[in-house]
Design an enzyme around this catalytic site. Structure first.
Site, PDB file in Angstrom:
ATOM      1  N   CYS A 290       0.882  -1.356  -0.090  1.00  0.00           N
ATOM      2  CA  CYS A 290      -0.027  -0.011   0.124  1.00  0.00           C
ATOM      3  C   CYS A 290       0.801   1.327  -0.022  1.00  0.00           C
ATOM      4  O   CYS A 290       2.059   1.079   0.283  1.00  0.00           O
ATOM      5  CB  CYS A 290      -1.089  -0.029   1.187  1.00  0.00           C
ATOM      6  SG  CYS A 290      -2.118  -1.407   1.298  1.00  0.00           S
TER       7      CYS A 290
ATOM      8  N   ARG B 218       4.913  -0.898  -4.717  1.00  0.00           N
ATOM      9  CA  ARG B 218       4.793  -1.514  -3.354  1.00  0.00           C
ATOM     10  C   ARG B 218       3.778  -2.247  -3.416  1.00  0.00           C
ATOM     11  O   ARG B 218       3.467  -3.104  -2.419  1.00  0.00           O
ATOM     12  CB  ARG B 218       4.385  -0.242  -2.363  1.00  0.00           C
ATOM     13  CG  ARG B 218       5.336   0.881  -2.043  1.00  0.00           C
ATOM     14  CD  ARG B 218       5.023   2.026  -1.270  1.00  0.00           C
ATOM     15  NE  ARG B 218       4.678   1.465   0.020  1.00  0.00           N
ATOM     16  CZ  ARG B 218       5.428   1.735   1.128  1.00  0.00           C
ATOM     17  NH1 ARG B 218       6.931   2.047   0.854  1.00  0.00           N
ATOM     18  NH2 ARG B 218       5.025   1.309   2.198  1.00  0.00           N
TER      19      ARG B 218
ATOM     20  N   TRP C  96      -3.842  -2.545  -1.129  1.00  0.00           N
ATOM     21  CA  TRP C  96      -3.534  -4.217  -1.403  1.00  0.00           C
ATOM     22  C   TRP C  96      -4.651  -4.612  -0.552  1.00  0.00           C
ATOM     23  O   TRP C  96      -4.616  -4.665   0.718  1.00  0.00           O
ATOM     24  CB  TRP C  96      -2.022  -4.391  -1.134  1.00  0.00           C
ATOM     25  CG  TRP C  96      -1.925  -5.956  -1.366  1.00  0.00           C
ATOM     26  CD1 TRP C  96      -1.970  -6.958  -0.644  1.00  0.00           C
ATOM     27  CD2 TRP C  96      -1.243  -6.197  -2.763  1.00  0.00           C
ATOM     28  NE1 TRP C  96      -1.569  -8.007  -1.502  1.00  0.00           N
ATOM     29  CE2 TRP C  96      -1.202  -7.680  -2.693  1.00  0.00           C
ATOM     30  CE3 TRP C  96      -1.013  -5.601  -3.763  1.00  0.00           C
ATOM     31  CZ2 TRP C  96      -0.683  -8.521  -3.808  1.00  0.00           C
ATOM     32  CZ3 TRP C  96      -0.604  -6.125  -4.884  1.00  0.00           C
ATOM     33  CH2 TRP C  96      -0.393  -7.830  -4.747  1.00  0.00           C
TER      34      TRP C  96
ATOM     35  N   ASN D 159      -2.829   3.057   5.608  1.00  0.00           N
ATOM     36  CA  ASN D 159      -1.974   1.844   5.785  1.00  0.00           C
ATOM     37  C   ASN D 159      -1.696   0.808   7.063  1.00  0.00           C
ATOM     38  O   ASN D 159      -1.600   1.421   7.963  1.00  0.00           O
ATOM     39  CB  ASN D 159      -0.409   2.083   5.168  1.00  0.00           C
ATOM     40  CG  ASN D 159      -0.636   2.285   3.902  1.00  0.00           C
ATOM     41  OD1 ASN D 159      -1.331   2.306   3.178  1.00  0.00           O
ATOM     42  ND2 ASN D 159       0.619   2.916   3.420  1.00  0.00           N
ATOM     43  N   GLY D 160      -1.503  -0.247   6.989  1.00  0.00           N
ATOM     44  CA  GLY D 160      -1.288  -1.158   8.299  1.00  0.00           C
ATOM     45  C   GLY D 160      -2.622  -2.082   8.566  1.00  0.00           C
ATOM     46  O   GLY D 160      -3.515  -2.238   7.570  1.00  0.00           O
TER      47      GLY D 160
ATOM     48  N   GLU E 262      17.809 -18.744  -4.204  1.00  0.00           N
ATOM     49  CA  GLU E 262      17.306 -17.430  -4.922  1.00  0.00           C
ATOM     50  C   GLU E 262      17.160 -17.326  -6.373  1.00  0.00           C
ATOM     51  O   GLU E 262      16.147 -16.567  -6.763  1.00  0.00           O
ATOM     52  CB  GLU E 262      18.499 -16.483  -4.738  1.00  0.00           C
ATOM     53  CG  GLU E 262      18.517 -15.147  -5.154  1.00  0.00           C
ATOM     54  CD  GLU E 262      17.175 -14.150  -4.487  1.00  0.00           C
ATOM     55  OE1 GLU E 262      16.849 -13.234  -5.190  1.00  0.00           O
ATOM     56  OE2 GLU E 262      16.548 -14.846  -3.387  1.00  0.00           O
TER      57      GLU E 262
ATOM     58  N   LYS F  99      13.303 -16.164  -7.805  1.00  0.00           N
ATOM     59  CA  LYS F  99      13.295 -14.911  -8.884  1.00  0.00           C
ATOM     60  C   LYS F  99      12.347 -15.680 -10.044  1.00  0.00           C
ATOM     61  O   LYS F  99      11.522 -14.727 -10.647  1.00  0.00           O
ATOM     62  CB  LYS F  99      14.617 -14.718  -9.368  1.00  0.00           C
ATOM     63  CG  LYS F  99      15.227 -13.820  -8.598  1.00  0.00           C
ATOM     64  CD  LYS F  99      14.644 -12.459  -8.459  1.00  0.00           C
ATOM     65  CE  LYS F  99      15.033 -11.756  -6.994  1.00  0.00           C
ATOM     66  NZ  LYS F  99      14.438 -12.578  -5.698  1.00  0.00           N
TER      67      LYS F  99
ATOM     68  N   GLU G 260       8.639 -15.623  -8.857  1.00  0.00           N
ATOM     69  CA  GLU G 260       8.063 -14.382  -8.497  1.00  0.00           C
ATOM     70  C   GLU G 260       7.675 -13.721  -9.802  1.00  0.00           C
ATOM     71  O   GLU G 260       6.846 -13.128  -9.766  1.00  0.00           O
ATOM     72  CB  GLU G 260       8.968 -13.624  -7.806  1.00  0.00           C
ATOM     73  CG  GLU G 260       9.468 -13.914  -6.281  1.00  0.00           C
ATOM     74  CD  GLU G 260      10.545 -12.796  -5.763  1.00  0.00           C
ATOM     75  OE1 GLU G 260      10.153 -12.434  -4.680  1.00  0.00           O
ATOM     76  OE2 GLU G 260      11.508 -12.529  -6.388  1.00  0.00           O
TER      77      GLU G 260
ATOM     78  N   HIS H 246      17.665 -37.463  -2.913  1.00  0.00           N
ATOM     79  CA  HIS H 246      16.842 -37.865  -1.867  1.00  0.00           C
ATOM     80  C   HIS H 246      15.253 -37.523  -2.228  1.00  0.00           C
ATOM     81  O   HIS H 246      14.658 -37.023  -1.237  1.00  0.00           O
ATOM     82  CB  HIS H 246      17.176 -37.305  -0.566  1.00  0.00           C
ATOM     83  CG  HIS H 246      18.520 -37.689  -0.332  1.00  0.00           C
ATOM     84  ND1 HIS H 246      18.962 -38.895   0.473  1.00  0.00           N
ATOM     85  CD2 HIS H 246      19.882 -37.384  -0.419  1.00  0.00           C
ATOM     86  CE1 HIS H 246      20.117 -39.228   0.524  1.00  0.00           C
ATOM     87  NE2 HIS H 246      20.777 -38.018   0.052  1.00  0.00           N
TER      88      HIS H 246
ATOM     89  N   LYS I  24       6.121  -4.876  -2.732  1.00  0.00           N
ATOM     90  CA  LYS I  24       7.501  -4.849  -2.342  1.00  0.00           C
ATOM     91  C   LYS I  24       7.871  -4.823  -0.957  1.00  0.00           C
ATOM     92  O   LYS I  24       8.931  -5.488  -0.716  1.00  0.00           O
ATOM     93  CB  LYS I  24       8.033  -3.562  -2.958  1.00  0.00           C
ATOM     94  CG  LYS I  24       9.336  -3.044  -2.856  1.00  0.00           C
ATOM     95  CD  LYS I  24      10.390  -4.215  -3.623  1.00  0.00           C
ATOM     96  CE  LYS I  24      11.427  -3.680  -3.434  1.00  0.00           C
ATOM     97  NZ  LYS I  24      12.755  -4.637  -4.372  1.00  0.00           N
TER      98      LYS I  24
END
Length: 618
Positions: A2, A27, A74, A100-101, A491, A495, A498, A514, A613
């Site tokens: 947000c 964001r 969001w 926000n929050g 990582e 990526k 995402e 395994h 973000k």
């Protein structure tokens, strides 16, 4: 997650609000809206989807005024609809706010407000705050000669009742030149102009508007009018604040000719790594220098254990840090998911340092984990990229990355800067213990060469683009590496997930036998991170096993490695660097691979679906 913008002054508020919301798109959001004060009412425009939709509505029906607030939402409480989009009215329209929050006690507050006759038009917890402020305003008497004080007192009375996190920007119908901002656990920045003031979730919307800013701290409230501003603490009253220079320029928040922010930030890594090291390498003592740890040499010398905690990409950099610190400093390291650490009650020895690693400095789980360990008496330090962020303020000390704004949702340059800082911390702790002067000097020389090696690694871009064409339709991809390059496998897989939405998993290469080897077939490519090092032969043996089962292989290998060509279908080469720096170098082609595959699949590279973000809610 947000974004908030606000303006009070004499200029057109709408242009700043829309431009500011565009700069906060990174964001993450699924709806947006603005409110402009027009005479004795508010002109509110909301829209679902991208900012372009909101801008289109405003072009058709312009909103003119010199005070306004805006928001990108969001969805949390309630779906992405115009009714749930901000701003929200309180009472009979006497106040309007953006938030926000998360308000944890919104349900009991909502029940109380309903009993008083307030009507709700959304599913959000934020509308509860709007009505609560309106209710407090109705109960707050006028203060003779100080008309603003009634509105401030009402906001203070409201936020005292909130449990959770909030960043608020509030405007009032009956006070058309007053804007109030309040913060607890959700960042807010005040832009200080001449006869005008700005509010934003971060500094990026303020670039080009002002060169002076104030970072609000938790429990602070800012009162903004065209002729001036003041900041108060809910317990301490009026406080003095530092007006700081805005150290971001237009180049930091513009594409500068690149197609996407992610690509720009991948290519900025040689410079961001230089910035991370600038002023921190001490040739004379063959060590690193950190000015913000706020620990005495004796306290640092007594450290017996280190906990590194973070989420997502930052957790992967923590894994790199574990290898680095244990190898160079011989200090036991534990890596914890922040989301798990905050709810666990692990035994933590007395002389333990806890590092919270975060790009934004606002990650809710990391902040909570740091606060919990600090409450138990342990020293907490932050590794983050954003000055005056919540985690930077909450920790006892820390290290800034100085990577510059990272706008692409998928972290690239912040990750490599985190790894670089952790390498310098490993050198620092190592030199305090057993690491020799000669070894320290050699590490410093290797670090100084790193930006050039990353620049050379970027030359693989065209080749990676061709590799991406071959595998853009894959449904599953395996990423495999060992030791320092195991976190790189994780990582690289993250990526790809995402931004291309392809299922990918990273494993230590030896763990393939395994379980994951059952997934190997001609349609499932395996990406091996196999630069020369202590486990090179072992990883080559794992590649043989995949090849024997018909699985396509992409290898990230050292330039001088000729053997790997006989096993891999595609080889992407990187310069040779010592093992402890391989994670920083080997991840570069993996970042490019995910970028090009996502581009070929038509994905929104900078704003992938469902992601934000800065994850400021649990």
């Amino acid at each position: 997650m947000c974004g908030i913008v606000g303006y009070v002054g004499s200029a057109d508020a709408c242009s700043f609000l829309v431009d500011g919301l565009r700069r906060l798109e990174y964001r993450g959001y699924d709806s947006s809206g603005i409110a402009i004060q027009v005479d004795d009412s508010f002109d509110v425009t909301r829209s679902v989807g991208r900012i372009d939709s909101l801008a289109g509505k405003l072009e058709a029906i312009p909103a003119k005024g010199s005070l306004g607030i805006g928001h990108t939402r969001w969805a949390t409480h309630g779906p992405a609809t115009e009714a749930n989009a901000h701003p929200h009215f309180g009472g009979d329209g006497e106040i309007v706010l953006v938030h926000n929050g998360v308000i944890e006690n919104f349900q009991p507050l909502k029940s109380e407000l309903k009993e008083k006759g307030y009507t709700f038009h959304s599913d959000t917890d934020s509308e509860v705050v709007a009505h609560l402020v309106a209710d407090c305003l109705r109960q707050t008497p006028e203060v003779s000669g100080q008309p603003n004080l009634r509105f401030l007192n009402a906001v203070q009375a409201a936020v005292r009742q909130l449990r959770g996190t909030y960043g608020l920007a509030i405007a009032f119908r009956d006070q058309p030149d007053l804007l109030i901002a309040a913060r607890f656990g959700s960042p807010l920045v005040i832009g200080v102009g001449r006869g005008e003031y700005f509010v934003s979730s971060d500094a990026s919307p303020l670039v080009g508007r002002t060169d002076r800013i104030v970072y609000l701290a938790d429990h602070q409230i800012a009162v903004l009018r065209p002729e001036g501003f003041s900041v108060l603490h809910h317990e301490q009253g009026k406080v003095r604040v530092d007006i700081q220079p805005l150290e971001v320029d237009d180049g930091d928040v513009s594409l500068e000719g690149y197609d996407h922010y992610m690509l720009k930030e991948i290519y900025e890594q040689p410079e961001s790594i230089r910035n991370a090291m600038r002023g921190r390498l001490d040739d004379q003592d063959a060590t690193a220098v950190f000015g913000g740890l706020n620990l005495t040499p004796q306290q640092l010398g007594n450290v017996e254990r280190i906990i590194l905690t973070g989420c997502g990409t930052s957790w992967h950099s923590a894994l790199v840090g574990e290898y680095l610190i244990e190898d160079l400093a011989r200090i036991p390291v534990c890596v914890e998911y922040a989301s798990e650490l905050r709810y666990r009650n692990p035994p933590i020895e007395k002389n333990t340092l806890v590092f919270g690693i975060t790009q934004s400095g606002e990650t809710a789980d990391t902040l909570a984990a740091l606060r919990e360990t600090k409450r138990k008496g342990h020293r907490t330090l932050a590794i983050c990229n954003v000055v005056a962020s919540s985690i930077a303020q909450a920790a006892d000390g820390g290290v800034y990355l100085h990577a510059g704004p990272e706008i692409g949702v998928a972290s690239t340059k912040a990750y490599t800067s985190q790894c670089c800082v952790l390498a310098m911390l490993a050198l620092y702790f190592g030199r305090m213990r057993h690491l020799s002067f000669e070894r320290g000097k050699a590490i410093i020389e290797d670090l100084k060469k790193l930006p050039g090696a990353v620049q050379e690694a970027l030359s693989c871009d065209l080749q990676v683009r061709e590799v991406a064409k071959k595998y853009q339709d894959a449904s599953n991809v395996l990423y495999l590496g060992r030791q320092f390059n195991f976190p790189t496998a994780l990582e690289g897989a993250l990526k790809l997930k995402e931004i291309s939405y392809i299922h990918a998993e990273g494993y230590p290469a030896a763990e393939m036998k395994h379980g994951p080897i059952a997934l190997v077939d001609e349609a499932t490519p395996s990406v091996f991170i196999v630069p020369h090092g202590t486990t090179y032969d072992k990883v080559i043996a794992n590649m043989e096993e995949v090849k024997a089962r018909g699985g396509p292989i992409i290898a990230i290998a050292s330039r001088q490695d000729a053997h790997v060509d006989s096993l891999a279908d595609d080889v992407i080469r990187v310069p040779h660097v010592p093992e402890f720096l391989q994670p920083i170098l080997s991840v570069v082609p993996l970042q490019l691979l995910s970028y090009h595959i996502a581009l070929l699949r038509g994905c929104d590279v900078d704003k992938p679906r469902n992601l934000a973000k800065s994850v400021t809610v649990e």
